[in-house]
Write a protein that holds these residues in place. Structure first.
Motif, PDB file in Angstrom:
ATOM      1  N   ILE A  80     -10.109  14.317   8.862  1.00 36.47           N
ATOM      2  CA  ILE A  80     -10.243  15.300   9.948  1.00 36.47           C
ATOM      3  C   ILE A  80      -8.918  15.450  10.690  1.00 36.47           C
ATOM      4  N   TYR A  81      -8.262  14.334  10.949  1.00 31.77           N
ATOM      5  CA  TYR A  81      -6.974  14.362  11.653  1.00 31.77           C
ATOM      6  C   TYR A  81      -5.929  15.134  10.842  1.00 31.77           C
ATOM      7  N   LEU A  82      -5.865  14.859   9.547  1.00 37.66           N
ATOM      8  CA  LEU A  82      -4.856  15.523   8.708  1.00 37.66           C
ATOM      9  C   LEU A  82      -5.166  17.005   8.526  1.00 37.66           C
ATOM     10  N   ARG A  83      -6.451  17.360   8.483  1.00 40.04           N
ATOM     11  CA  ARG A  83      -6.797  18.785   8.400  1.00 40.04           C
ATOM     12  C   ARG A  83      -6.369  19.506   9.668  1.00 40.04           C
ATOM     13  N   GLY A  84      -6.529  18.832  10.800  1.00 38.08           N
ATOM     14  CA  GLY A  84      -6.113  19.438  12.058  1.00 38.08           C
ATOM     15  C   GLY A  84      -4.626  19.729  12.103  1.00 38.08           C
ATOM     16  N   LEU A  85      -3.852  18.937  11.384  1.00 34.80           N
ATOM     17  CA  LEU A  85      -2.403  19.166  11.313  1.00 34.80           C
ATOM     18  C   LEU A  85      -2.017  20.098  10.172  1.00 34.80           C
ATOM     19  N   GLY A  86      -3.017  20.548   9.410  1.00 32.60           N
ATOM     20  CA  GLY A  86      -2.746  21.452   8.305  1.00 32.60           C
ATOM     21  C   GLY A  86      -2.159  20.779   7.084  1.00 32.60           C
ATOM     22  N   LEU A  87      -2.343  19.450   6.982  1.00 27.62           N
ATOM     23  CA  LEU A  87      -1.726  18.722   5.879  1.00 27.62           C
ATOM     24  C   LEU A  87      -2.617  18.644   4.641  1.00 27.62           C
ATOM     25  N   ALA A  98       0.829  -1.201   0.000  1.00 28.65           N
ATOM     26  CA  ALA A  98       0.000   0.000   0.000  1.00 28.65           C
ATOM     27  C   ALA A  98       0.865   1.253   0.000  1.00 28.65           C
ATOM     28  N   TYR A  99       1.911   1.259   0.810  1.00 24.71           N
ATOM     29  CA  TYR A  99       2.830   2.402   0.875  1.00 24.71           C
ATOM     30  C   TYR A  99       3.461   2.648  -0.487  1.00 24.71           C
ATOM     31  N   ASP A 100       3.956   1.590  -1.111  1.00 18.14           N
ATOM     32  CA  ASP A 100       4.598   1.729  -2.417  1.00 18.14           C
ATOM     33  C   ASP A 100       3.610   2.175  -3.483  1.00 18.14           C
ATOM     34  N   SER A 101       2.376   1.679  -3.405  1.00 17.00           N
ATOM     35  CA  SER A 101       1.357   2.022  -4.396  1.00 17.00           C
ATOM     36  C   SER A 101       0.951   3.486  -4.304  1.00 17.00           C
ATOM     37  N   GLY A 102       1.040   4.048  -3.102  1.00 18.42           N
ATOM     38  CA  GLY A 102       0.650   5.446  -2.909  1.00 18.42           C
ATOM     39  C   GLY A 102       1.705   6.449  -3.314  1.00 18.42           C
ATOM     40  N   GLN A 103       2.933   5.990  -3.535  1.00 18.86           N
ATOM     41  CA  GLN A 103       4.018   6.880  -3.923  1.00 18.86           C
ATOM     42  C   GLN A 103       3.793   7.369  -5.360  1.00 18.86           C
ATOM     43  N   PRO A 104       4.380   8.538  -5.764  1.00 22.87           N
ATOM     44  CA  PRO A 104       5.362   9.305  -4.989  1.00 22.87           C
ATOM     45  C   PRO A 104       4.757  10.321  -4.009  1.00 22.87           C
ATOM     46  N   SER A 105       3.436  10.380  -3.920  1.00 17.48           N
ATOM     47  CA  SER A 105       2.811  11.333  -3.014  1.00 17.48           C
ATOM     48  C   SER A 105       2.885  10.821  -1.578  1.00 17.48           C
ATOM     49  N   ALA A 106       3.435  11.631  -0.675  1.00 20.93           N
ATOM     50  CA  ALA A 106       3.493  11.241   0.739  1.00 20.93           C
ATOM     51  C   ALA A 106       2.088  11.085   1.308  1.00 20.93           C
ATOM     52  N   LEU A 107       1.166  11.957   0.884  1.00 26.71           N
ATOM     53  CA  LEU A 107      -0.207  11.871   1.348  1.00 26.71           C
ATOM     54  C   LEU A 107      -0.863  10.591   0.838  1.00 26.71           C
ATOM     55  N   GLY A 108      -0.639  10.289  -0.436  1.00 34.73           N
ATOM     56  CA  GLY A 108      -1.212   9.083  -1.016  1.00 34.73           C
ATOM     57  C   GLY A 108      -0.714   7.828  -0.328  1.00 34.73           C
ATOM     58  N   ALA A 109       0.583   7.791  -0.024  1.00 32.43           N
ATOM     59  CA  ALA A 109       1.165   6.629   0.641  1.00 32.43           C
ATOM     60  C   ALA A 109       0.597   6.469   2.044  1.00 32.43           C
ATOM     61  N   PHE A 110       0.439   7.595   2.739  1.00 30.85           N
ATOM     62  CA  PHE A 110      -0.074   7.539   4.104  1.00 30.85           C
ATOM     63  C   PHE A 110      -1.520   7.065   4.124  1.00 30.85           C
ATOM     64  N   GLU A 111      -2.352   7.610   3.264  1.00 36.82           N
ATOM     65  CA  GLU A 111      -3.755   7.218   3.242  1.00 36.82           C
ATOM     66  C   GLU A 111      -3.904   5.750   2.828  1.00 36.82           C
ATOM     67  N   ILE A 155      -3.187   7.080  13.979  1.00 32.94           N
ATOM     68  CA  ILE A 155      -3.882   6.473  12.841  1.00 32.94           C
ATOM     69  C   ILE A 155      -4.103   4.988  13.080  1.00 32.94           C
ATOM     70  N   TRP A 156      -3.123   4.330  13.691  1.00 30.69           N
ATOM     71  CA  TRP A 156      -3.284   2.911  14.025  1.00 30.69           C
ATOM     72  C   TRP A 156      -4.479   2.732  14.959  1.00 30.69           C
ATOM     73  N   ALA A 157      -4.572   3.575  15.976  1.00 29.65           N
ATOM     74  CA  ALA A 157      -5.666   3.473  16.941  1.00 29.65           C
ATOM     75  C   ALA A 157      -7.012   3.758  16.276  1.00 29.65           C
ATOM     76  N   MET A 158      -7.046   4.741  15.399  1.00 30.77           N
ATOM     77  CA  MET A 158      -8.290   5.063  14.699  1.00 30.77           C
ATOM     78  C   MET A 158      -8.712   3.896  13.800  1.00 30.77           C
ATOM     79  N   SER A 159      -7.752   3.348  13.071  1.00 32.12           N
ATOM     80  CA  SER A 159      -8.047   2.223  12.186  1.00 32.12           C
ATOM     81  C   SER A 159      -8.536   1.027  12.984  1.00 32.12           C
ATOM     82  N   HIS A 160      -7.866   0.756  14.093  1.00 32.25           N
ATOM     83  CA  HIS A 160      -8.236  -0.381  14.930  1.00 32.25           C
ATOM     84  C   HIS A 160      -9.638  -0.192  15.506  1.00 32.25           C
TER      85      HIS A 160
END
Length: 205
Positions: free
Chosen positions: A193-200, A76-89, A159-164
């Motif tokens: 919502i979490y990422l907006r709170g961080l301004g990302l 999933a991480y590799d598939s989301g690259q090269p965007s850091a946001l895409g990889a994270f989501e 994010i792990w806790a939210m996903s879980h």
């Protein structure tokens, strides 16, 4: 439940697969080694050639689960690259996908009470899975000013806790739980919502 039996002499793996089936059906504490042996098509005594007891058998199922999980997270991480946001989501979504595709492994990993430190091999597999999400969080957090940047380990833990939480409450048919929205949508909006709170990511217009 049909008798599975084993082939090609791979008794150890046959026992793990039997345990996974029983975990899905009865939970991690709801079956005995004798039941696992019967489902694998061997005598109970044969189990002890490979495992010291039920806890060791479940720990092996957990280790294999973490290995699958880490591979899925890495993909999933590799598939989301090269965007850091895409990889994270993508890594966040991979958590939900894993729980759906591998329920026996998921239960062995997170609901059996077996510590990830049960063996060095289990600890290493669990660490590799966490490292992928932490790396994705670290990549993305570089877009936050240094004085406002949370530690990558905290970022990924949130994010792990939210996903879980989404998986446990709304994706695994918990008794009495009824999701107001699809689990995927809940997780995606929560991460947003979490990422907006961080301004990302920018706020909705």
């Amino acid at each position: 439940m049909p008798k599975r039996g084993y082939h090609h002499g791979n008794l150890r793996q046959a026992l793990v697969e039997a345990a996974l089936a029983l975990i899905e059906e009865k939970g991690p504490t709801g079956f005995t080694l004798s039941e696992a042996a019967k489902l694998a098509g061997v005598t109970p005594a044969a189990v002890y050639r490979h495992f010291g007891g039920r806890e060791d058998l479940i720990a092996e199922a957990s280790k294999q689960g973490y290995e699958i999980f880490a591979d899925l997270m890495q993909y999933a991480y590799d598939s989301g690259q090269p965007s850091a946001l895409g990889a994270f989501e993508a890594t966040g979504r991979a958590y939900l996908a894993f729980a759906r595709r591998h329920p026996g492994h998921y239960i062995a990993m997170f609901e059996s009470g077996i510590s990830v430190n049960h063996s060095p091999e289990l600890a290493a597999a669990a660490r590799r899975a966490r490292d992928v999400l932490e790396r994705a969080a670290s990549d993305l957090s570089q877009h936050i000013p240094a004085d406002k940047r949370p530690p990558a380990s905290m970022f990924s833990a949130h994010i792990w806790a939210m996903s879980h939480g989404v998986v446990e409450l709304f994706a695994r048919n918990s008794p009495g739980a009824q999701a107001p929205f699809p689990a995927d949508a809940l997780l995606e909006s929560g991460i947003g919502i979490y990422l907006r709170g961080l301004g990302l990511i920018p706020p909705d217009r």
